[in-house]
Design a protein around this motif. Structure first.
Motif, PDB file in Angstrom:
ATOM      1  N   ILE A  80       0.918  -1.273  -0.096  1.00 61.44           N
ATOM      2  CA  ILE A  80       0.123   0.022   0.033  1.00 61.44           C
ATOM      3  C   ILE A  80       1.032   1.102  -0.012  1.00 61.44           C
ATOM      4  O   ILE A  80       1.941   1.132   0.649  1.00 61.44           O
ATOM      5  N   ASP A  81       0.658   2.133  -0.750  1.00 56.74           N
ATOM      6  CA  ASP A  81       1.277   3.267  -1.059  1.00 56.74           C
ATOM      7  C   ASP A  81       0.557   4.695  -0.880  1.00 56.74           C
ATOM      8  O   ASP A  81      -0.444   4.770  -1.524  1.00 56.74           O
ATOM      9  N   LEU A  82       0.841   5.370   0.195  1.00 62.73           N
ATOM     10  CA  LEU A  82       0.167   6.482   0.299  1.00 62.73           C
ATOM     11  C   LEU A  82       0.760   7.738  -0.372  1.00 62.73           C
ATOM     12  O   LEU A  82       0.251   8.779  -0.128  1.00 62.73           O
ATOM     13  N   TYR A  85     -13.755   4.423  -5.077  1.00 62.56           N
ATOM     14  CA  TYR A  85     -13.604   5.504  -4.188  1.00 62.56           C
ATOM     15  C   TYR A  85     -14.255   5.171  -3.009  1.00 62.56           C
ATOM     16  O   TYR A  85     -15.210   4.587  -3.071  1.00 62.56           O
ATOM     17  N   PHE A  86     -13.796   5.782  -1.845  1.00 63.74           N
ATOM     18  CA  PHE A  86     -14.553   5.603  -0.645  1.00 63.74           C
ATOM     19  C   PHE A  86     -14.627   7.120   0.102  1.00 63.74           C
ATOM     20  O   PHE A  86     -13.823   7.896  -0.118  1.00 63.74           O
ATOM     21  N   MET A 132      -9.098   7.548  -2.917  1.00 66.15           N
ATOM     22  CA  MET A 132      -9.029   6.930  -4.169  1.00 66.15           C
ATOM     23  C   MET A 132      -8.287   5.607  -3.569  1.00 66.15           C
ATOM     24  O   MET A 132      -7.186   5.863  -3.295  1.00 66.15           O
ATOM     25  N   ARG A 133      -8.710   4.374  -3.984  1.00 68.07           N
ATOM     26  CA  ARG A 133      -7.989   3.407  -4.028  1.00 68.07           C
ATOM     27  C   ARG A 133      -7.557   2.615  -5.275  1.00 68.07           C
ATOM     28  O   ARG A 133      -8.579   2.263  -6.052  1.00 68.07           O
ATOM     29  N   THR A 190      -0.010  -4.183  -6.083  1.00 69.09           N
ATOM     30  CA  THR A 190       0.251  -2.823  -5.372  1.00 69.09           C
ATOM     31  C   THR A 190      -1.103  -2.265  -5.121  1.00 69.09           C
ATOM     32  O   THR A 190      -1.748  -1.910  -6.120  1.00 69.09           O
ATOM     33  N   VAL A 191      -1.384  -1.735  -3.920  1.00 69.89           N
ATOM     34  CA  VAL A 191      -2.578  -1.152  -3.805  1.00 69.89           C
ATOM     35  C   VAL A 191      -1.997   0.352  -3.198  1.00 69.89           C
ATOM     36  O   VAL A 191      -1.232   0.730  -2.387  1.00 69.89           O
ATOM     37  N   VAL A 192      -2.765   1.427  -3.861  1.00 67.16           N
ATOM     38  CA  VAL A 192      -2.683   2.797  -3.987  1.00 67.16           C
ATOM     39  C   VAL A 192      -3.560   3.644  -3.204  1.00 67.16           C
ATOM     40  O   VAL A 192      -4.518   3.360  -3.761  1.00 67.16           O
ATOM     41  N   ILE A 193      -3.423   4.234  -2.173  1.00 71.77           N
ATOM     42  CA  ILE A 193      -4.436   4.819  -1.454  1.00 71.77           C
ATOM     43  C   ILE A 193      -4.237   6.356  -1.333  1.00 71.77           C
ATOM     44  O   ILE A 193      -2.946   6.621  -0.884  1.00 71.77           O
TER      45      ILE A 193
END
Length: 314
Positions: free
Chosen positions: A262-264, A279-280, A297-298, A305-308
């Protein structure tokens, strides 16, 4: 005499926490149709009950400091004998209250806040959580980091078999997301809730941020959290069968500790191949397009890879 609304709650004094609103009509009534809440970030109305001229709407999933409208549609209310019905829509607009101040947290839990990131696995290990003050929890049922389940509890899983079972944790620094991996077995009668509260030392009132039903299992996903959350609770208030939790993790401010990439910090969302974008709202409700205001946004890349990222939709 036509049916009309006599009294209603203060339009600026409705809690965002799961709760209820009471309305008084000018005569004895029955609820005969749908009542609707509309607005950003809403989960659902759970119950509508009547007693004489009083009507109570029980709800969950509202967000703090947010505008909503509750509508009693034409025909949704009738007189006790059924001879009269509501002749026109009644709309009640309200704004939920803001988050309580963090300094309402007293000393009971301040020294016992878990250090982020949190990993409840192994679920049966005593002293499994490190606190912010450097100490560790002394047993697996110690408040506020409960693993209280009636089913099997091993290093790899915690099994919910009763509606009183729960897993909870308290932390003091903001977290952008949590990870939950769980499965359900039974006859499709289940509601597994993820709830949060702002202040853990007052009598907690909980706000639902996600409800998992039978069709949502098996579940293995990252759930965005409201940055104001400080206490997370997992329960199964509706349960026939069992829910098995395999992972429960809460990330630190950088998004680390979820056991998933996960990359913020990513700013170039065009790099690499995108598999999906979701979207959340800040309350954790999934939407197909960004709602007005701050959203999460995810993006899931083809390498897993999950980007938030926080986005502001004006």
């Amino acid at each position: 005499m036509p049916i009309s609304l006599k009294t209603s709650p203060s339009s600026e004094d409705v809690s965002y926490m799961d709760g209820s609103m009471n309305f008084i009509f000018n005569q004895g009534i029955k609820h005969t149709g749908d009542i609707i809440i509309t607005g950003k970030d809403f989960e659902r109305i759970t119950h509508v009950t009547t007693a004489g001229s009083a009507l109570t709407v029980t709800y969950e999933g509202l967000n703090a400091n947010t505008d909503y409208t509750l509508t009693f549609p034409e025909g949704s209310i009738s007189s006790m004998d059924g001879s009269k019905t509501l002749e026109a829509d009644i709309r009640f607009s309200f704004s939920t209250c803001d988050f309580g101040a963090l300094d309402n947290i007293k000393d009971t839990h301040k020294g016992r806040a878990a250090a982020l990131p949190i990993n409840f696995k192994p679920f049966d290990e005593i002293g499994l959580l490190e606190r912010e003050d450097g100490s560790t929890q002394e047993n697996s049922n110690e408040h506020p980091h409960w693993v209280q389940v009636s089913g099997e509890k091993t290093a790899e899983k915690a099994v919910f078999t009763k509606t009183s079972d729960k897993i909870m944790t308290f932390y003091q620094t903001p977290s952008p997301a949590m990870r939950l991996k769980a499965d359900y077995s039974g006859n499709n009668y289940v509601e597994f809730k993820i709830q949060e509260t702002r202040n853990a030392d007052v009598t907690p009132s909980w706000r639902t941020i996600r409800v998992l039903r039978a069709e949502d299992f098996p579940f293995d996903d990252i759930i965005p959290l409201n940055s104001e959350s400080r206490f997370i609770k997992l329960t199964a208030p509706v349960l026939s069968g069992n829910v098995t939790v395999y992972e429960f993790r809460v990330a630190d401010e950088k998004g680390t500790g979820l056991d998933k990439d996960i990359d913020l910090s990513v700013t170039d969302f065009t790099a690499g191949s995108t598999v999906s974008i979701e979207y959340f709202t800040l309350s954790g409700k999934r939407t197909t397009t960004p709602s007005k205001g701050i959203n999460l946004m995810r993006m899931i890349k083809n390498n897993g890879t999950v980007v938030i990222k926080k986005i502001n939709n004006i």
